[in-house]
Design a protein around this motif. Sequence first.
Motif, PDB file in Angstrom:
ATOM      1  N   ALA A 159       0.862  -1.195   0.000  1.00  0.00           N
ATOM      2  CA  ALA A 159       0.000   0.000   0.000  1.00  0.00           C
ATOM      3  C   ALA A 159       0.897   1.243   0.000  1.00  0.00           C
ATOM      4  N   ILE A 160       0.641   2.139  -0.960  1.00  0.00           N
ATOM      5  CA  ILE A 160       1.379   3.405  -1.009  1.00  0.00           C
ATOM      6  C   ILE A 160       0.369   4.494  -0.646  1.00  0.00           C
ATOM      7  N   ILE A 161       0.674   5.225   0.435  1.00  0.00           N
ATOM      8  CA  ILE A 161      -0.319   6.127   1.026  1.00  0.00           C
ATOM      9  C   ILE A 161       0.142   7.571   0.946  1.00  0.00           C
ATOM     10  N   GLY A 162      -0.751   8.445   0.452  1.00  0.00           N
ATOM     11  CA  GLY A 162      -0.470   9.881   0.557  1.00  0.00           C
ATOM     12  C   GLY A 162      -0.573  10.635  -0.743  1.00  0.00           C
ATOM     13  N   ASP A 163       0.386  11.526  -0.923  1.00  0.00           N
ATOM     14  CA  ASP A 163       0.388  12.451  -2.052  1.00  0.00           C
ATOM     15  C   ASP A 163       1.025  11.773  -3.281  1.00  0.00           C
ATOM     16  N   ILE A 164       0.206  10.972  -3.957  1.00  0.00           N
ATOM     17  CA  ILE A 164       0.718  10.196  -5.099  1.00  0.00           C
ATOM     18  C   ILE A 164       1.061  11.142  -6.252  1.00  0.00           C
ATOM     19  N   MET A 165       0.232  12.146  -6.431  1.00  0.00           N
ATOM     20  CA  MET A 165       0.370  13.053  -7.585  1.00  0.00           C
ATOM     21  C   MET A 165       1.775  13.652  -7.700  1.00  0.00           C
ATOM     22  N   HIS A 166       2.301  14.156  -6.578  1.00  0.00           N
ATOM     23  CA  HIS A 166       3.580  14.855  -6.638  1.00  0.00           C
ATOM     24  C   HIS A 166       4.759  13.932  -6.379  1.00  0.00           C
ATOM     25  N   SER A 167       4.496  12.633  -6.234  1.00  0.00           N
ATOM     26  CA  SER A 167       5.539  11.754  -5.708  1.00  0.00           C
ATOM     27  C   SER A 167       6.304  10.981  -6.780  1.00  0.00           C
ATOM     28  N   ARG A 168       7.558  11.371  -6.971  1.00  0.00           N
ATOM     29  CA  ARG A 168       8.446  10.596  -7.855  1.00  0.00           C
ATOM     30  C   ARG A 168       8.801   9.265  -7.190  1.00  0.00           C
ATOM     31  N   ALA A 182       4.079  -7.656  -7.982  1.00  0.00           N
ATOM     32  CA  ALA A 182       3.496  -7.197  -6.711  1.00  0.00           C
ATOM     33  C   ALA A 182       2.144  -6.538  -6.978  1.00  0.00           C
ATOM     34  N   GLU A 183       1.262  -6.613  -5.943  1.00  0.00           N
ATOM     35  CA  GLU A 183      -0.026  -5.904  -6.036  1.00  0.00           C
ATOM     36  C   GLU A 183       0.151  -4.539  -5.369  1.00  0.00           C
ATOM     37  N   ILE A 184      -0.126  -3.482  -6.111  1.00  0.00           N
ATOM     38  CA  ILE A 184       0.079  -2.130  -5.563  1.00  0.00           C
ATOM     39  C   ILE A 184      -1.278  -1.489  -5.323  1.00  0.00           C
ATOM     40  N   ARG A 185      -1.477  -1.028  -4.090  1.00  0.00           N
ATOM     41  CA  ARG A 185      -2.702  -0.301  -3.743  1.00  0.00           C
ATOM     42  C   ARG A 185      -2.304   1.126  -3.393  1.00  0.00           C
ATOM     43  N   ILE A 186      -3.120   2.072  -3.800  1.00  0.00           N
ATOM     44  CA  ILE A 186      -2.821   3.453  -3.417  1.00  0.00           C
ATOM     45  C   ILE A 186      -4.041   4.092  -2.773  1.00  0.00           C
ATOM     46  N   ALA A 187      -3.779   5.021  -1.859  1.00  0.00           N
ATOM     47  CA  ALA A 187      -4.853   5.790  -1.211  1.00  0.00           C
ATOM     48  C   ALA A 187      -4.292   7.140  -0.797  1.00  0.00           C
ATOM     49  N   GLY A 188      -5.163   8.139  -0.841  1.00  0.00           N
ATOM     50  CA  GLY A 188      -4.764   9.490  -0.444  1.00  0.00           C
ATOM     51  C   GLY A 188      -5.893  10.435  -0.796  1.00  0.00           C
ATOM     52  N   PRO A 189      -5.714  11.730  -0.541  1.00  0.00           N
ATOM     53  CA  PRO A 189      -6.764  12.688  -0.915  1.00  0.00           C
ATOM     54  C   PRO A 189      -7.053  12.589  -2.414  1.00  0.00           C
ATOM     55  N   PHE A 205      -7.868   3.002  -3.716  1.00  0.00           N
ATOM     56  CA  PHE A 205      -8.823   2.797  -2.619  1.00  0.00           C
ATOM     57  C   PHE A 205      -9.281   4.148  -2.081  1.00  0.00           C
ATOM     58  N   ASN A 206     -10.519   4.164  -1.574  1.00  0.00           N
ATOM     59  CA  ASN A 206     -11.093   5.418  -1.089  1.00  0.00           C
ATOM     60  C   ASN A 206     -10.619   5.806   0.303  1.00  0.00           C
ATOM     61  N   SER A 207     -10.128   4.817   1.045  1.00  0.00           N
ATOM     62  CA  SER A 207      -9.668   5.152   2.397  1.00  0.00           C
ATOM     63  C   SER A 207      -8.377   4.400   2.689  1.00  0.00           C
ATOM     64  N   VAL A 208      -7.621   4.942   3.634  1.00  0.00           N
ATOM     65  CA  VAL A 208      -6.384   4.278   4.058  1.00  0.00           C
ATOM     66  C   VAL A 208      -6.725   2.924   4.678  1.00  0.00           C
ATOM     67  N   GLU A 209      -7.823   2.893   5.435  1.00  0.00           N
ATOM     68  CA  GLU A 209      -8.216   1.649   6.111  1.00  0.00           C
ATOM     69  C   GLU A 209      -8.409   0.512   5.106  1.00  0.00           C
ATOM     70  N   GLU A 210      -9.117   0.808   4.028  1.00  0.00           N
ATOM     71  CA  GLU A 210      -9.344  -0.230   2.999  1.00  0.00           C
ATOM     72  C   GLU A 210      -8.032  -0.627   2.327  1.00  0.00           C
ATOM     73  N   ALA A 211      -7.210   0.379   2.051  1.00  0.00           N
ATOM     74  CA  ALA A 211      -5.970   0.120   1.296  1.00  0.00           C
ATOM     75  C   ALA A 211      -4.994  -0.751   2.071  1.00  0.00           C
ATOM     76  N   VAL A 212      -4.907  -0.554   3.389  1.00  0.00           N
ATOM     77  CA  VAL A 212      -3.869  -1.279   4.144  1.00  0.00           C
ATOM     78  C   VAL A 212      -4.333  -2.662   4.620  1.00  0.00           C
ATOM     79  N   LYS A 213      -5.606  -2.955   4.428  1.00  0.00           N
ATOM     80  CA  LYS A 213      -6.146  -4.221   4.949  1.00  0.00           C
ATOM     81  C   LYS A 213      -5.373  -5.417   4.368  1.00  0.00           C
ATOM     82  N   GLY A 214      -4.682  -6.164   5.214  1.00  0.00           N
ATOM     83  CA  GLY A 214      -4.009  -7.400   4.797  1.00  0.00           C
ATOM     84  C   GLY A 214      -2.741  -7.217   3.982  1.00  0.00           C
ATOM     85  N   VAL A 215      -2.174  -6.011   3.957  1.00  0.00           N
ATOM     86  CA  VAL A 215      -0.980  -5.820   3.109  1.00  0.00           C
ATOM     87  C   VAL A 215       0.295  -6.265   3.836  1.00  0.00           C
ATOM     88  N   ASP A 216       1.349  -6.485   3.019  1.00  0.00           N
ATOM     89  CA  ASP A 216       2.666  -6.862   3.545  1.00  0.00           C
ATOM     90  C   ASP A 216       3.525  -5.635   3.828  1.00  0.00           C
TER      91      ASP A 216
END
Length: 311
Positions: A159-168, A182-189, A205-216
Amino acid sequence: MLRNKDLLGLREMTADEINLILDTAASMKEIIRRDIKKVPTLRGKSMVTLFYEPSTRTRTSFELAGKYLSADTTSIAVATSSVAKGESLIDTGRTIEAMGTDVIVIRHSAAGAPHLLARNVKSRVVNAGDGMHEHPTQGLLDMFTMREKKGDLANLKVAIIGDIMHSRVARSNIWGLIKFGAEIRIAGPSTLIPAEVEKMGVRVFNSVEEAVKGVDVINVLRVQKERQKKGLLPSMDEYARLYGLNKKRVALAKPDALIMHPGPMNRGIEIDAETYGMSQSVIDEQVTNGVAVRMAILYLLMGGRSNEAVN
Ligand code: CP
């Protein structure tokens, strides 16, 4: 062997090339654990760092990486260099090259600046972060850390969380990890999730809670205050409440899920102090691994042909 003269991004690299770097970095990590951290491998070779944006980790770790391998290293302070007199990027690069430099490590606010430099110098060019485009050496050190802790990148849920737009960092992680299955999930504003990001092969994902569920792995991004436009970001308090990583959110992931952050951290915003200090936090180890990965990159770019022993 790396196919290209330069290391500019993970998007264009193959899984074999990435594996070569990660395998070589494992040997390099053994060197930095030694009391005497010095091998003669790159004696007579030279590296210059040219950073148009601030850095602590990337620039220092490249400089230490070069020194541990006995290369001659120097750093250009852009603000007090002839860049301040208006010298162009290409002329600056050619000047550095004319001094016999083997590798130029560049960070620039403009996406594509390292690519422009690479086309105009014979020296090898390493991208140390270009605008919102890629930060390949961060992506590689993140992958090295995941592989070291989890054994295999295939089938990891990240799960990659946060400001995806500006993130290199996010882009390099995605381009790299996708190549290994790998399975990549993203969440943020939602204002900071790029349009059509699913085309990169990630799930939104719409929320951090959903995105991090069961991740490594939970990889938390820095809120890049310097790149924000007005209205994209809620208040910092609101950001921390809705998207900040805390123990409650970590508890939704696998019990041994890694907590990662590329640094520098905005403590109390994207991650709280308690979470940074959790036993599965590998944030400090990422920094150590950054030296090993950058040693591997310099070694492979400056003549190392395989993962042979480095004595
Ligand atoms: N992660 C990272 O690139 O940190 P620096 O900006 O300190 O180099």
